[in-house]
Scaffold this active site. Structure first.
Site, PDB file in Angstrom:
ATOM      1  N   LYS A 122     -13.061  -8.084  -7.791  1.00 50.40           N
ATOM      2  CA  LYS A 122     -13.445  -6.730  -8.163  1.00 50.40           C
ATOM      3  C   LYS A 122     -12.309  -6.026  -8.915  1.00 50.40           C
ATOM      4  CE  LYS A 122     -15.034  -2.612  -6.019  1.00 50.40           C
ATOM      5  NZ  LYS A 122     -13.839  -1.946  -5.560  1.00 50.40           N
TER       6      LYS A 122
ATOM      7  N   LYS B 166      -9.816 -16.187 -11.007  1.00 48.94           N
ATOM      8  CA  LYS B 166     -10.706 -15.893  -9.904  1.00 48.94           C
ATOM      9  C   LYS B 166     -11.536 -14.654 -10.198  1.00 48.94           C
ATOM     10  CE  LYS B 166     -10.537 -15.243  -4.953  1.00 48.94           C
ATOM     11  NZ  LYS B 166      -9.745 -14.779  -3.824  1.00 48.94           N
TER      12      LYS B 166
ATOM     13  N   LYS C 218       0.831  -1.209   0.000  1.00 46.93           N
ATOM     14  CA  LYS C 218       0.000   0.000   0.000  1.00 46.93           C
ATOM     15  C   LYS C 218       0.860   1.251   0.000  1.00 46.93           C
ATOM     16  CE  LYS C 218      -3.969  -2.136   2.188  1.00 46.93           C
ATOM     17  NZ  LYS C 218      -4.362  -2.518   3.545  1.00 46.93           N
TER      18      LYS C 218
END
Ligand code: TRP
Length: 330
Positions: A198, A195, A111
């Protein structure tokens, strides 16, 4: 009774992958355990959402979980920010969480790389807040994906550290447990990737209208078609069959499987059938999502009831923690 806890990051709408991979298992968990399902809205602040973002995503998740069958009478379904006790535990845990170990967490490093202008302290202490979420209810089991394993290790470490430091056994060790083993099914994406996710942009959402579902399925990636009888299916085709196994009748699956095996399969037919079966499987959920989303009064009632139940358990733990640390408890 064993305690199960699951945290849900408010990052948009539920898709088929969430539904068959996790939510259907939650429906079983709420029958078998004392279960806490909560929306991690404090965690979402690490990316600085607007007040509207927060309100909408909490409302969306609540409606979707309820629509899927999460029962607020059986499980404790709550919003993290309604349980202030978590923050006090977060503070105590942070006093014994070290910069070095927090900096080494992979998701923190990732991040920090993705948002270099916003490497805030909340991002660094994300694992301590997550540990507080878990330890505040003294949870025994936490269903998580592989990506959360390191955070789970931190939660175990922080709980253990507290126990050792204060010579107590207050916190049980929270075990990760795999939803795949609980009957969760990995749903593939429609783009040939492994998979549905989103961030992959290959999702069918539970709220998608039938016309949208049909369009998405018809666009799914395929190949030139079966060439030799009884051949193994390449992954992109197997993915469509996997979806079909989940949403269609066994005889429908068998019919198309046979067509594949004798090389007479037309992908257009398979996709049409698959789309209709997805529409059928999601129809009742879609309707309920709309109803719940519109019923603010009911959603408020559910959230309030969840908060009350969660705070009861949280304040009992916190009282112990305060006493153990040396603060007076009145
Ligand atoms: N970190 C989890 C995720 O990204 C969400 C979460 C927050 C969580 N607190 C939790 C999960 C406690 C399990 C237990 O998906």
């Amino acid at each position: 009774m064993e305690i199960v806890l699951s945290g849900i990051r408010p990052t948009g709408n539920l898709h088929l992958g969430n539904y068959y991979g996790a939510i259907t298992s939650f429906l079983k968990l709420q029958e078998e355990y004392k279960s806490y399902f909560f929306i991690a809205d404090w965690h979402s602040l690490t990316t600085h959402p607007t007040p509207e973002n927060i309100q909408n995503s909490v409302r969306t998740i609540l409606s979707e979980y309820l629509a899927c069958g999460v029962d607020p009478e059986k499980a404790t379904l709550y919003v993290q920010s309604h349980v202030p006790e978590v923050l006090e535990l977060y503070l105590y845990l942070n006093m014994n969480a070290y910069l070095g170990e927090l900096e080494r967490v992979t998701s923190f490093k990732e991040k920090a790389r993705k948002q270099p202008d916003n490497v805030n302290a909340g991002l660094l202490t994300y694992p301590t807040l997550m540990a507080a979420d878990i330890l505040i209810h003294r949870a025994n089991k936490v269903p998580v994906g592989k990506d959360q394993e390191q955070n789970m290790e931190m939660a175990r470490k922080f709980g253990r550290r507290f126990n050792t430091m204060y010579h107590t056994d207050l916190f049980p060790e929270p075990a990760s447990f795999s939803l795949a083993k609980e009957g969760g099914i990995k749903i593939p994406g429609l783009d040939g990737s492994g998979k549905m996710g989103k961030s992959e942009g290959n999702c069918i959402y539970l709220y998608d209208e039938p016309s949208v579902i049909r369009k998405k399925v018809m666009k799914a990636v395929t190949d030139a078609g079966p060439q030799t009888p009884n051949s193994q299916r390449p992954e992109i085709i197997e993915n469509l069959f996997t979806l079909m196994r989940v949403v269609s009748k066994p005889e429908t699956y068998a019919y198309f499987d046979e067509k594949w095996n004798d090389c007479t399969l037309r992908y257009g037919d398979l996709k049409k059938q698959l789309a209709e079966d997805i529409v059928l499987a999601t129809d009742p959920i879609r309707e309920r999502i709309k109803q719940f989303y519109a019923d603010t009064e009911y959603l408020d009632k559910v959230a309030k009831m969840g908060a009350e139940k969660a705070r009861e358990s949280a304040s009992a733990t916190l009282k112990e923690v305060r006493r153990i640390i040396g603060f007076k408890v009145y």
